[in-house]
Write an enzyme that holds these catalytic residues in place. Structure first.
Site, PDB file in Angstrom:
ATOM      1  N   SER A 118       0.645  -1.166   0.390  1.00 32.88           N
ATOM      2  CA  SER A 118       0.467   0.378  -0.284  1.00 32.88           C
ATOM      3  C   SER A 118       0.915   0.934  -0.136  1.00 32.88           C
ATOM      4  O   SER A 118      -0.089   2.188   0.226  1.00 32.88           O
ATOM      5  CB  SER A 118      -1.175   0.165   1.285  1.00 32.88           C
ATOM      6  OG  SER A 118      -0.518  -0.085   2.469  1.00 32.88           O
ATOM      7  N   HIS A 139      -2.329  -2.638  -6.017  1.00 28.43           N
ATOM      8  CA  HIS A 139      -3.277  -2.296  -4.431  1.00 28.43           C
ATOM      9  C   HIS A 139      -5.129  -2.786  -4.313  1.00 28.43           C
ATOM     10  O   HIS A 139      -5.515  -1.628  -4.560  1.00 28.43           O
ATOM     11  CB  HIS A 139      -2.889  -1.144  -3.866  1.00 28.43           C
ATOM     12  CG  HIS A 139      -3.116  -0.794  -2.693  1.00 28.43           C
ATOM     13  ND1 HIS A 139      -3.458   0.375  -2.394  1.00 28.43           N
ATOM     14  CD2 HIS A 139      -3.441  -1.430  -1.306  1.00 28.43           C
ATOM     15  CE1 HIS A 139      -3.602   0.626  -1.322  1.00 28.43           C
ATOM     16  NE2 HIS A 139      -4.028  -0.572  -0.886  1.00 28.43           N
ATOM     17  N   GLU A 151      -5.911  -0.516  -7.191  1.00 23.73           N
ATOM     18  CA  GLU A 151      -4.954   0.876  -7.551  1.00 23.73           C
ATOM     19  C   GLU A 151      -3.298  -0.422  -8.653  1.00 23.73           C
ATOM     20  O   GLU A 151      -3.293  -1.176  -7.708  1.00 23.73           O
ATOM     21  CB  GLU A 151      -3.434   1.337  -6.138  1.00 23.73           C
ATOM     22  CG  GLU A 151      -4.459   2.641  -6.499  1.00 23.73           C
ATOM     23  CD  GLU A 151      -3.799   3.466  -5.340  1.00 23.73           C
ATOM     24  OE1 GLU A 151      -3.595   5.147  -5.599  1.00 23.73           O
ATOM     25  OE2 GLU A 151      -2.983   2.524  -4.275  1.00 23.73           O
ATOM     26  N   ASN A 189      -3.007   6.247  -0.255  1.00 25.16           N
ATOM     27  CA  ASN A 189      -2.715   6.385   0.695  1.00 25.16           C
ATOM     28  C   ASN A 189      -2.073   8.238   0.932  1.00 25.16           C
ATOM     29  O   ASN A 189      -1.788   7.844   2.303  1.00 25.16           O
ATOM     30  CB  ASN A 189      -2.115   5.180   1.659  1.00 25.16           C
ATOM     31  CG  ASN A 189      -2.629   3.759   2.241  1.00 25.16           C
ATOM     32  OD1 ASN A 189      -3.365   3.686   2.419  1.00 25.16           O
ATOM     33  ND2 ASN A 189      -2.206   3.323   1.450  1.00 25.16           N
TER      34      ASN A 189
END
Length: 295
Positions: A118, A139, A151, A189
């Site tokens: 992540s 991800h 992702e 993130n």
């Protein structure tokens, strides 16, 4: 692409294995711990039973999904025939680099190597392999069987062919892949973790309590879950790790983890996984809630 090896039977790993298996792929679920494998398979079965009870799958589809998964406690055996490996081990740089060094030697030459990291650099991971053009980030979001987003992170050397293959593969899982470039925290993130960190700072500074902070964000910003509750579900240790990666990567104080978050992780209050974080998830607390329904 028929055989998918998934490394790590934890929350993300078993969710990724479940999803691939449900869409007809043969999955080799790998973990060094047999107990973790057993727990992972129990979670998959529980989640399939929940889907069955809601009528979203049939009994035959449940059994087919489970039959598509084989467990291994040996990396070499698990990746021997893999077309794609998805690594979903703990968010630790050294651990991931060691895994990818091994995968580079153990996997067939045409195996694509993906990581569910992540925040950790795909380029850094790819650099320890003998196929940097075939290393990519996938991800997934938690819970994997439900959340639509994946992702797709290109490393510096990731080829167009590999990127396109993984984008199309993600669509076959009924996911929505979004291609992003390789910078700390990627997109999800890089935006989410500073928000969570700011929520922790708000609590730390005594502006408001846990419930009040989460309620403001749920009712005022239409978030389905407040940032502190979300942090508990992600794992406070994972949040801290991601913030540290971004802080080191950008050298920007805005990514520095709040002291309260650091202290909670050191104290072992990691959220749902430990039974306590910003909220109490202990068995005694669950019993109190059940008792309260009948009082």
């Amino acid at each position: 692409m028929k055989n998918i090896a998934v490394i790590g039977a934890g929350t993300m790993g078993n969710g990724i294995a479940h999803t691939f298996a449900q869409f007809g792929f043969k999955v080799q679920l790998i973990d060094i711990s047999q107990a973790s494998l057993d727990k992972g398979m129990a979670t998959i079965t529980k989640n399939l039973d929940r889907m069955l009870s809601k009528g979203s799958i049939t009994e035959e589809e449940k059994e087919a999904t489970l039959n598509n998964i084989t467990t291994y406690d040996n990396l070499k055996d698990g990746v021997e025939y893999a077309s794609l490996v998805v690594e979903a081990a703990t968010e630790n740089v050294d651990l991931k680099l060691n895994i990818f060094r091994e995968l580079s030697e153990l996997c067939p030459e045409d195996t694509i190597l993906a990581t569910n990291t992540s925040s950790i650099s795909i380029t850094q991971i790819a650099a320890v392999t003998n196929r940097p053009d075939m290393v990519i980030g996938m991800h997934f979001m938690n819970p994997v069987p439900i959340m639509k987003l994946v992702e797709i992170i290109r490393g510096y050397n990731t080829s167009d062919e590999v990127t396109n293959t993984i984008m199309e593969l993600s669509k076959k899982l009924n996911k929505v892949p979004v291609e992003v470039n390789d910078y700390p925290g990627f997109v999800a993130n890089r935006i989410l973790m500073p928000m969570i960190n700011e929520a922790v700072e708000t609590l730390y500074n005594g502006v408001a309590g846990v419930y009040e902070i989460d309620t403001v964000m749920k009712l005022g910003m239409a978030h389905p879950m407040g940032p502190l509750q979300l942090a508990d579900f992600i794992g406070l240790d994972v949040c801290l790790s991601i913030l540290n990666v971004m802080y080191e990567g950008f050298k920007n104080p805005k990514y520095a983890p709040c002291p309260l978050l650091v202290n909670m992780v050191m104290a072992g209050k990691l959220g749902v996984k430990s039974g306590e974080g910003f909220y109490d998830y202990s068995e005694s607390r669950k019993a109190e809630k059940v008792a309260g329904q009948f009082s």
